[in-house]
Scaffold this motif. Structure first.
Motif, mmCIF file in Angstrom:
data_model
loop_
_atom_site.group_PDB
_atom_site.id
_atom_site.type_symbol
_atom_site.label_atom_id
_atom_site.label_comp_id
_atom_site.label_asym_id
_atom_site.label_seq_id
_atom_site.Cartn_x
_atom_site.Cartn_y
_atom_site.Cartn_z
ATOM 1 N N LYS A 13 0.853 -1.177 0.000
ATOM 2 C CA LYS A 13 0.000 0.000 0.000
ATOM 3 C C LYS A 13 0.894 1.233 0.000
ATOM 4 O O LYS A 13 2.031 1.194 0.482
ATOM 5 N N ARG A 14 0.382 2.318 -0.557
ATOM 6 C CA ARG A 14 1.139 3.570 -0.537
ATOM 7 C C ARG A 14 1.381 3.996 0.915
ATOM 8 O O ARG A 14 0.491 3.922 1.749
ATOM 9 N N GLY A 15 2.580 4.401 1.198
ATOM 10 C CA GLY A 15 2.938 4.796 2.551
ATOM 11 C C GLY A 15 3.547 3.681 3.368
ATOM 12 O O GLY A 15 4.113 3.925 4.436
ATOM 13 N N ASP A 16 3.445 2.435 2.881
ATOM 14 C CA ASP A 16 3.993 1.297 3.608
ATOM 15 C C ASP A 16 5.368 0.881 3.112
ATOM 16 O O ASP A 16 5.862 -0.182 3.473
ATOM 17 N N ILE A 17 5.982 1.707 2.274
ATOM 18 C CA ILE A 17 7.316 1.387 1.773
ATOM 19 C C ILE A 17 8.189 2.630 1.791
ATOM 20 O O ILE A 17 7.745 3.727 1.447
ATOM 21 N N ASP A 18 9.420 2.447 2.226
ATOM 22 C CA ASP A 18 10.408 3.521 2.202
ATOM 23 C C ASP A 18 11.081 3.496 0.831
ATOM 24 O O ASP A 18 11.896 2.617 0.539
ATOM 25 N N THR A 20 13.264 5.297 -0.367
ATOM 26 C CA THR A 20 14.641 5.799 -0.402
ATOM 27 C C THR A 20 15.683 4.714 -0.159
ATOM 28 O O THR A 20 16.879 4.956 -0.330
ATOM 29 N N SER A 21 15.259 3.506 0.232
ATOM 30 C CA SER A 21 16.242 2.453 0.508
ATOM 31 C C SER A 21 15.663 1.086 0.176
ATOM 32 O O SER A 21 14.449 0.882 0.242
ATOM 33 N N PRO A 22 16.529 0.126 -0.181
ATOM 34 C CA PRO A 22 16.054 -1.225 -0.495
ATOM 35 C C PRO A 22 15.389 -1.873 0.712
ATOM 36 O O PRO A 22 15.607 -1.483 1.861
ATOM 37 N N SER A 23 14.585 -2.889 0.439
ATOM 38 C CA SER A 23 13.850 -3.597 1.492
ATOM 39 C C SER A 23 14.591 -4.884 1.863
ATOM 40 O O SER A 23 14.866 -5.725 1.009
ATOM 41 N N ASP A 86 8.014 -13.112 -9.061
ATOM 42 C CA ASP A 86 9.200 -13.815 -8.573
ATOM 43 C C ASP A 86 9.286 -13.853 -7.049
ATOM 44 O O ASP A 86 8.904 -12.902 -6.363
ATOM 45 N N ASP A 87 9.803 -14.964 -6.539
ATOM 46 C CA ASP A 87 10.290 -15.121 -5.160
ATOM 47 C C ASP A 87 9.228 -15.437 -4.109
ATOM 48 O O ASP A 87 9.566 -15.789 -2.986
ATOM 49 N N ALA A 88 7.948 -15.298 -4.420
ATOM 50 C CA ALA A 88 6.863 -15.708 -3.512
ATOM 51 C C ALA A 88 6.872 -14.965 -2.176
ATOM 52 O O ALA A 88 6.789 -15.566 -1.100
ATOM 53 N N PHE A 89 6.930 -13.651 -2.243
ATOM 54 C CA PHE A 89 6.864 -12.848 -1.023
ATOM 55 C C PHE A 89 5.440 -12.841 -0.448
ATOM 56 O O PHE A 89 4.469 -13.039 -1.161
ATOM 57 N N GLN A 90 5.358 -12.602 0.862
ATOM 58 C CA GLN A 90 4.067 -12.600 1.562
ATOM 59 C C GLN A 90 3.043 -11.694 0.903
ATOM 60 O O GLN A 90 1.844 -11.989 0.892
ATOM 61 N N SER A 126 7.218 -4.156 6.695
ATOM 62 C CA SER A 126 8.512 -3.493 6.880
ATOM 63 C C SER A 126 9.679 -4.294 6.321
ATOM 64 O O SER A 126 10.793 -3.786 6.215
ATOM 65 N N VAL A 127 9.427 -5.564 5.972
ATOM 66 C CA VAL A 127 10.468 -6.418 5.390
ATOM 67 C C VAL A 127 9.882 -7.177 4.202
ATOM 68 O O VAL A 127 8.663 -7.290 4.066
ATOM 69 N N SER A 128 10.763 -7.693 3.372
ATOM 70 C CA SER A 128 10.327 -8.523 2.249
ATOM 71 C C SER A 128 10.466 -9.989 2.664
ATOM 72 O O SER A 128 11.494 -10.627 2.443
#
Length: 252
Positions: A13-18, A20-23, A86-90, A126-128
Motif C-alpha cells: 500500500k502507498r505509505g507502507d514502503i520507504d 529511499t532504501s532497499p527492502s 518472482d520469489d513468492a513474497f508474503q 517493513s520487510v520482504s
C-alpha cells in the motif's frame, strides 16, 4: 504472433514502503540481501493494471499455452500476456492473489524452494518476507509454480550468482529438488536475471525447457526459449506506461 511477459515481485500500500532504501529480505535459507524498491508495485496500481487487462479483453496465459505455442505452433489469443511474480513474497498472498482470483487471471510464481517457511507468519510490510508453503499452495487455483532454484538464489558482489558458481552436478540436484515441489519443474527464471551463454547450456543439460530473463522485449516464435524476455513493471508505473508495455506484444 507474439506475447508480452510481465514481471512483478513485491506489493505494498502507498505509505507502507520507504522508497529511499532497499527492502531487507527475510527467508528461511541463511542468506542476507535487500530488494530494490523499483521491484515493488503499489497495490492500487496493480489493481488498476489488472482491471485494464480485463476491460480490454487480454488473455492471461498459462505455461502450457506457451509450450503449445513453441512446440506445436498453436496460435495464442491476439491479446495475450503472461503474468509472472518472482520469489513468492508474503505480499503476493496478501494483496495480489485476491485480485487475480477475483478476475480469474492466471499467473506464474517463480519459487525459491529454500526460501519458503514451513509455518505461517503475520504479514510484515517493513520487510520482504517470503510466504509459507501452505500460503503458496492455497493460491494454486490461479497461480502455477515454476523453478527459481532451491538454494542457488544468491548473488555476489562481482555481479555473478551462486547458480553460475555451482557445479553442473549440484545444479542438476538443486533444480531437481525444487522441481519436485513446483508444478512446472522445467520452467525457470534466472536468479537476479544474471546469466551467460554457458548457463544456457547448463540449464539445457539439467532438463530446463523454458527460461525467463529480465531482458525487456516481446517474445515471438524466433525468441530462444531459454532466453525469453520479460518486462519489469516498476514501482509507480503509470497506466499509460503499462499500456505501452502490454500493447507492444498485441501489435506484433
Amino acid at each position: 504472433m507474439s506475447f508480452t511477459v510481465l514481471m512483478y515481485h513485491e506489493f505494498r500500500k502507498r505509505g507502507d514502503i520507504d522508497v529511499t532504501s532497499p527492502s531487507t529480505i527475510s527467508v528461511e535459507q541463511h542468506y542476507q540481501d535487500a530488494l530494490p524498491t523499483m521491484l515493488f508495485s503499489y497495490i492500487d496500481d496493480f489493481k488498476e493494471q489488472m482491471m485494464y487487462l480485463k476491460r480490454e479483453g487480454y488473455h492471461t496465459l498459462s505455461l502450457q499455452e506457451i509450450e503449445d505455442f513453441y512446440e506445436k505452433g498453436i496460435q495464442l489469443p491476439e491479446k495475450s500476456v503472461l503474468l509472472t511474480i518472482d520469489d513468492a513474497f508474503q505480499s503476493v498472498y496478501q494483496y495480489a492473489y485476491p485480485i487475480l482470483k477475483e478476475l480469474q487471471f492466471h499467473a506464474v510464481s517463480f519459487v525459491v524452494l529454500g526460501w519458503l517457511s514451513n509455518e505461517r507468519e503475520p504479514f510484515d510490510p517493513s520487510v520482504s518476507k517470503v510466504m509459507s508453503k501452505q500460503e503458496l499452495e492455497e493460491m494454486l487455483d490461479v497461480v502455477e509454480l515454476a523453478n527459481h532454484t532451491t538454494n542457488l538464489h544468491k548473488r555476489y558482489p562481482d555481479g555473478t550468482s551462486e547458480m553460475q558458481a555451482t557445479s553442473l552436478q549440484d545444479l542438476k540436484k538443486d533444480l531437481t529438488e525444487c522441481g519436485g515441489y513446483v508444478t512446472c519443474p522445467d520452467v525457470f527464471a534466472y536468479p537476479f536475471g544474471i546469466y551467460a551463454p554457458k548457463d544456457i547450456e547448463r540449464l539445457a543439460e539439467a532438463g530446463i525447457k523454458y527460461a525467463f530473463t529480465t531482458v525487456p522485449g516481446v517474445n515471438t516464435l524466433h525468441t530462444p526459449v531459454l532466453e525469453l524476455h520479460r518486462e519489469t513493471v516498476a514501482l509507480g508505473c503509470t497506466l499509460e506506461k503499462f499500456k505501452t508495455i502490454v500493447e507492444q506484444g498485441a501489435r506484433k
